[in-house]
Structure formats: C-alpha cells, structure tokens
Design a protein around this motif. Structure first.
Motif, PDB file in Angstrom:
ATOM      1  N   TYR A  35      33.278  50.602  11.324  1.00 40.04           N
ATOM      2  CA  TYR A  35      34.223  51.539  11.927  1.00 40.04           C
ATOM      3  C   TYR A  35      35.214  50.757  12.782  1.00 40.04           C
ATOM      4  O   TYR A  35      34.918  49.679  13.272  1.00 40.04           O
ATOM      5  CB  TYR A  35      33.502  52.502  12.884  1.00 40.04           C
ATOM      6  N   GLN A  37      37.696  51.622  16.300  1.00 38.14           N
ATOM      7  CA  GLN A  37      37.898  52.589  17.367  1.00 38.14           C
ATOM      8  C   GLN A  37      39.177  52.251  18.106  1.00 38.14           C
ATOM      9  O   GLN A  37      39.311  51.155  18.644  1.00 38.14           O
ATOM     10  CB  GLN A  37      36.706  52.570  18.329  1.00 38.14           C
ATOM     11  N   PHE A  90      33.173  48.404  15.177  1.00 42.51           N
ATOM     12  CA  PHE A  90      31.751  48.657  15.305  1.00 42.51           C
ATOM     13  C   PHE A  90      31.089  48.628  13.938  1.00 42.51           C
ATOM     14  O   PHE A  90      31.597  49.189  12.970  1.00 42.51           O
ATOM     15  CB  PHE A  90      31.489  50.030  15.927  1.00 42.51           C
ATOM     16  N   GLN A 106      22.926  57.187  12.966  1.00 33.63           N
ATOM     17  CA  GLN A 106      23.470  55.849  12.785  1.00 33.63           C
ATOM     18  C   GLN A 106      23.262  55.054  14.072  1.00 33.63           C
ATOM     19  O   GLN A 106      23.437  55.571  15.166  1.00 33.63           O
ATOM     20  CB  GLN A 106      24.955  55.928  12.427  1.00 33.63           C
ATOM     21  N   PHE A 108      24.328  51.747  16.244  1.00 33.95           N
ATOM     22  CA  PHE A 108      25.539  50.948  16.375  1.00 33.95           C
ATOM     23  C   PHE A 108      25.285  49.598  17.025  1.00 33.95           C
ATOM     24  O   PHE A 108      24.408  49.447  17.888  1.00 33.95           O
ATOM     25  CB  PHE A 108      26.575  51.701  17.219  1.00 33.95           C
ATOM     26  N   GLY A 109      26.104  48.628  16.630  1.00 33.58           N
ATOM     27  CA  GLY A 109      26.147  47.349  17.319  1.00 33.58           C
ATOM     28  C   GLY A 109      27.037  47.443  18.547  1.00 33.58           C
ATOM     29  O   GLY A 109      27.636  48.484  18.815  1.00 33.58           O
ATOM     30  N   PRO A 110      27.166  46.333  19.299  1.00 35.79           N
ATOM     31  CA  PRO A 110      27.914  46.345  20.546  1.00 35.79           C
ATOM     32  C   PRO A 110      29.424  46.279  20.388  1.00 35.79           C
ATOM     33  O   PRO A 110      30.148  46.433  21.352  1.00 35.79           O
ATOM     34  CB  PRO A 110      27.395  45.094  21.276  1.00 35.79           C
TER      35      PRO A 110
ATOM     36  N   TYR B  36      26.648  61.469  20.484  1.00 35.46           N
ATOM     37  CA  TYR B  36      26.385  60.093  20.895  1.00 35.46           C
ATOM     38  C   TYR B  36      26.912  59.902  22.310  1.00 35.46           C
ATOM     39  O   TYR B  36      27.898  60.514  22.722  1.00 35.46           O
ATOM     40  CB  TYR B  36      27.100  59.089  19.985  1.00 35.46           C
ATOM     41  N   LYS B  42      29.019  48.811  25.860  1.00 31.97           N
ATOM     42  CA  LYS B  42      27.715  48.948  25.194  1.00 31.97           C
ATOM     43  C   LYS B  42      27.894  49.612  23.835  1.00 31.97           C
ATOM     44  O   LYS B  42      28.981  50.061  23.473  1.00 31.97           O
ATOM     45  CB  LYS B  42      26.764  49.766  26.055  1.00 31.97           C
ATOM     46  N   SER B  43      26.796  49.708  23.082  1.00 33.51           N
ATOM     47  CA  SER B  43      26.834  50.387  21.779  1.00 33.51           C
ATOM     48  C   SER B  43      26.743  51.890  21.970  1.00 33.51           C
ATOM     49  O   SER B  43      26.014  52.349  22.845  1.00 33.51           O
ATOM     50  CB  SER B  43      25.636  49.963  20.935  1.00 33.51           C
ATOM     51  N   PRO B  44      27.453  52.665  21.135  1.00 35.22           N
ATOM     52  CA  PRO B  44      27.191  54.116  21.138  1.00 35.22           C
ATOM     53  C   PRO B  44      25.717  54.364  20.838  1.00 35.22           C
ATOM     54  O   PRO B  44      25.135  53.731  19.954  1.00 35.22           O
ATOM     55  CB  PRO B  44      28.085  54.636  20.007  1.00 35.22           C
TER      56      PRO B  44
END
Lengths: 117, 110
Positions: A35, A37, A90, A106, A108-110, B36, B42-44
């Motif tokens: 993704y 953002q 992401f 899902q 997510f990574g950082p 979320y 940080k990550s969602p």
C-alpha cells in the motif's frame, strides 16, 4: 516473532533513480500486499499476492513492479522514481491463500518513508 | 470502486472525554468492516473485524457498532487517555481487497 518487517525505514531518491523496497513476514501467511499512504487519503493498494507465485494489480499499480520471492518475502520496485511517488509505503500480510478474503485481518509492517526529489 | 468515508477528519478532546467517530461504506454487497489504530511511526494495528448487522465489539475502553443496512459503523472511546492519540482507520471490501477510509486523527490532551 517479528511479524512484518520492512527495509529501509527511510529513503531519499532523485527523479529517475530506481530502488526496491523489501518486505518479509514470519507468520506463515499466504497473502501479501503493498500500500501507499498519502496525506488526506486512505491507504491505497498498489499490488498484492494472494499466494506464492502469483501477483495482481491493485488500485494504483502504475510505476511499480513486484516480486513474490517466496512465501515470506514480497518486494516492491520503483524502476524510475518520480516525485509523485513520494509517500509512505506499507507492506501487509494476511493468512488466506489462493483467494483473498474480506474478513481476514491484515498485519502491517512499520512502513518505508520515501521522498523523491 | 467502493468508497469508504470517515468523519471527522480530526478531533481534539481532553483527557477523560468520551468520543466517537463514523465510518460510512456502501451497504450493497457488504462483507466486512475493519477498524485499525495507527500510532505515528508505528504499524497500523487491527482493532476489530465486523461482519454482521448489529455487531458490537469491545476492547477495553474502545467499542464499535455496525449497521450494514444503512452503511455505517461507529467507533467509541470511553474516557479518552493521551495514549489513545492515534489515527483510526476503517476499511471495507467485498472482493477480498480492502478499501480504506482517510482516517480520523484523534488528539487527547492531558
């Protein structure tokens, strides 16, 4: 158990340069996603991989390519970076394989913060 | 393309206030609604997945409701704390791919 990891965390590119964003997950998930953002917009799907060996375009695929290297790793490549690709990227993963499921969470990574000058 | 909208875009509250925000989505062909929580840098992080009309989910001081007939979900935070400061994202999808709203950014002042 690291979950979803992404490298690098930050990157600055000049217009026309190329780079690959790396993503790996250790949750034995089958599906993986990329993704972007942008301010004032929701996360937009670039590409996804519903299982090892398959990849498909999402909402905004132009200017990107992906590789599902194995079950764990899914990379995103910018062949010729443009300022419009300045964004936070992401990677995410979910358990379902073969067919995506709207009910799957899902993870997510950082994120990778990319600036293209 | 499915359109998911969140309101308000941002919210500033005092510690101890209760607050709520809205996620709107097309009600036809509904499959699931996700919430979320995304803290800066940080990550969602997943809060809830909701699938049935009338669903209510709760995690600590945070709860959510779902109305699939009219196409909206509310997220409630009771007694907001500074650590609740984050962007709250909702997402919906009927093809397996999630469409995310633009988020509601909550700032809780001590």
């Amino acid at each position: 158990n690291a979950g979803v990891t992404q490298t690098p965390k930050f990157q600055v590119l000049k217009t026309g340069q190329s780079m690959t964003l790396q993503c790996a997950q250790d949750m034995n998930h089958n599906s993986m996603y990329w993704y972007r953002q942008d301010p004032g917009m929701g996360l937009r799907l670039i590409y996804y991989s519903a299982s090892e060996g398959t990849t498909d375009k999402g909402e905004v695929p132009n200017g990107y390519n992906v590789s599902r290297l194995n079950k764990r790793e899914f990379s995103l490549r910018l062949e010729s970076a443009a300022p419009s690709q300045t964004s936070v990227y992401f990677c995410a993963s979910s358990i379902a394989g073969g067919t995506l499921r709207s009910t799957d969470t899902q993870y997510f990574g950082p994120g990778t913060r990319l600036t293209v000058l | 393309i499915l359109n998911v909208e969140q309101s308000p875009q941002s919210l500033h509250v005092q510690e101890g206030d209760s607050t709520n925000f809205t996620c709107s989505f097309p009600s036809s062909n509904f499959y699931a609604l996700h919430w979320y929580r995304w803290e800066t840098a940080k990550s969602p992080e997943a809060l809830f997945v909701m699938t049935l009309n009338g669903d209510e989910k709760k995690k600590g001081r945070i709860s959510a409701t779902l109305n699939t007939k009219e196409g909206y979900s509310y997220l409630y935070i009771k007694g907001s704390q500074p650590e609740d400061s984050a962007t709250y994202l909702c997402a919906s999808g009927n093809t397996g791919k999630l469409i995310f709203g633009q988020g509601t950014t909550l700032q809780v002042k001590p």
